[in-house]
Design a protein around this motif. Structure first.
Motif, PDB file in Angstrom:
ATOM      1  N   CYS A 168       0.849  -1.194   0.000  1.00 32.40           N
ATOM      2  CA  CYS A 168       0.000   0.000   0.000  1.00 32.40           C
ATOM      3  C   CYS A 168       0.891   1.253   0.000  1.00 32.40           C
ATOM      4  O   CYS A 168       1.840   1.346   0.787  1.00 32.40           O
ATOM      5  CB  CYS A 168      -0.904  -0.011   1.227  1.00 32.40           C
ATOM      6  SG  CYS A 168      -1.762   1.537   1.508  1.00 32.40           S
ATOM      7  N   CYS A 171       0.283   2.913   3.913  1.00 30.66           N
ATOM      8  CA  CYS A 171       0.694   2.234   5.156  1.00 30.66           C
ATOM      9  C   CYS A 171       1.671   1.086   4.906  1.00 30.66           C
ATOM     10  O   CYS A 171       2.223   0.530   5.848  1.00 30.66           O
ATOM     11  CB  CYS A 171      -0.524   1.730   5.915  1.00 30.66           C
ATOM     12  SG  CYS A 171      -1.323   0.326   5.127  1.00 30.66           S
ATOM     13  N   ILE A 173       1.169  -1.989   3.875  1.00 32.23           N
ATOM     14  CA  ILE A 173       0.711  -3.365   4.049  1.00 32.23           C
ATOM     15  C   ILE A 173       0.557  -4.030   2.676  1.00 32.23           C
ATOM     16  O   ILE A 173       0.287  -3.354   1.673  1.00 32.23           O
ATOM     17  CB  ILE A 173      -0.618  -3.399   4.853  1.00 32.23           C
ATOM     18  CG1 ILE A 173      -0.793  -4.758   5.527  1.00 32.23           C
ATOM     19  CG2 ILE A 173      -1.827  -3.053   3.976  1.00 32.23           C
ATOM     20  CD1 ILE A 173      -1.823  -4.757   6.644  1.00 32.23           C
ATOM     21  N   CYS A 185      -4.338   0.011   0.162  1.00 28.96           N
ATOM     22  CA  CYS A 185      -5.151  -1.029   0.789  1.00 28.96           C
ATOM     23  C   CYS A 185      -6.555  -0.459   1.001  1.00 28.96           C
ATOM     24  O   CYS A 185      -6.789   0.734   0.804  1.00 28.96           O
ATOM     25  CB  CYS A 185      -4.528  -1.462   2.119  1.00 28.96           C
ATOM     26  SG  CYS A 185      -4.690  -0.256   3.450  1.00 28.96           S
ATOM     27  N   CYS A 188      -6.771   2.512   3.707  1.00 32.50           N
ATOM     28  CA  CYS A 188      -6.145   3.763   3.263  1.00 32.50           C
ATOM     29  C   CYS A 188      -6.917   4.338   2.090  1.00 32.50           C
ATOM     30  O   CYS A 188      -7.098   5.557   1.999  1.00 32.50           O
ATOM     31  CB  CYS A 188      -4.683   3.532   2.887  1.00 32.50           C
ATOM     32  SG  CYS A 188      -3.665   3.082   4.297  1.00 32.50           S
TER      33      CYS A 188
END
Ligand SMILES: [Zn+2]
Length: 207
Positions: A168, A171, A173, A185, A188
């Protein structure tokens, strides 16, 4: 109390929608626990050639993800405590969630048992204990893959196996790359959309 303050500052900086009141009791709990462990700066763990080979030889996508997750967790705990001796103790639910495997409680036990039958893991002697010892750690083999994000270890394995996953843009991830335009993601993406709607409102309607 200093730890709580530090955590609070960290959360404010890194977690959108952070509410210090909601989080206070959790932070307090972590801070109390943290006092029991020496502080460690673990940027990540190296997975070695032989470890990757062992997991690849399982030839079962789900079990491979589970084995990879257990390996990373055991190595992380070894780093934190040199006397850990390759043990992992997290709840089944936590392990399967990090491994990105969605399955029933019954299937969870079967999968652990299969890894045990393959000679890859061992259980603690105590029956009521969820401790698992990872038997395929080989730190003497050559470092091949560095893992620094422990949130979605199952996806880290899929990425390593060549599946399409992206980090992402906000963030970091791992998320499945479902389209070429995908950058964020789900969480977000939602936040960014909210922000855009807000600024649209201020620019056009709120005047
Ligand atoms: Zn994100």
């Amino acid at each position: 109390m200093n730890i709580i303050k530090e955590l609070n500052t960290f959360m404010e900086k890194n977690y959108s929608n952070y509410n210090s009141v909601d989080w206070f009791s959790s932070l307090e709990k972590y801070a109390t626990k943290a006092a029991k462990y020496p502080l460690c700066e673990c940027n990540g763990v190296w997975i070695t050639e032989n470890e990757l080979k062992t997991i690849n030889e399982i030839h079962d996508k789900v079990l491979e993800r589970l084995a990879f997750t257990l390996l990373c967790l055991a190595k992380f705990r070894n780093f934190r405590n040199p006397n850990n001796n390759n043990w992992v103790n997290y709840s089944n639910g936590e392990i399967y969630s990090i491994a990105c495997i969605n399955t029933t409680a019954f299937e969870k036990d079967i999968k652990f048992n299969t890894l045990k039958e393959l000679g890859l893991i061992e259980y603690a002697k105590k029956v009521d204990n969820l401790n698992i010892q990872v038997l395929y750690i080989d730190d003497d083999s050559e470092n091949k893959l560095f893992i620094s994000d422990f949130r979605k270890l199952g996806y880290e394995w899929r990425l390593y196996k060549g599946e399409k996953y992206i980090r992402c843009a906000d963030c970091g991830i791992l998320v499945k790359k479902s389209s070429n335009r995908k950058k964020y993601c789900k969480d977000c993406g939602k936040n960014i959309k909210n922000e855009q709607n807000k600024s649209y409102y201020y620019n056009n309607l709120g005047k």
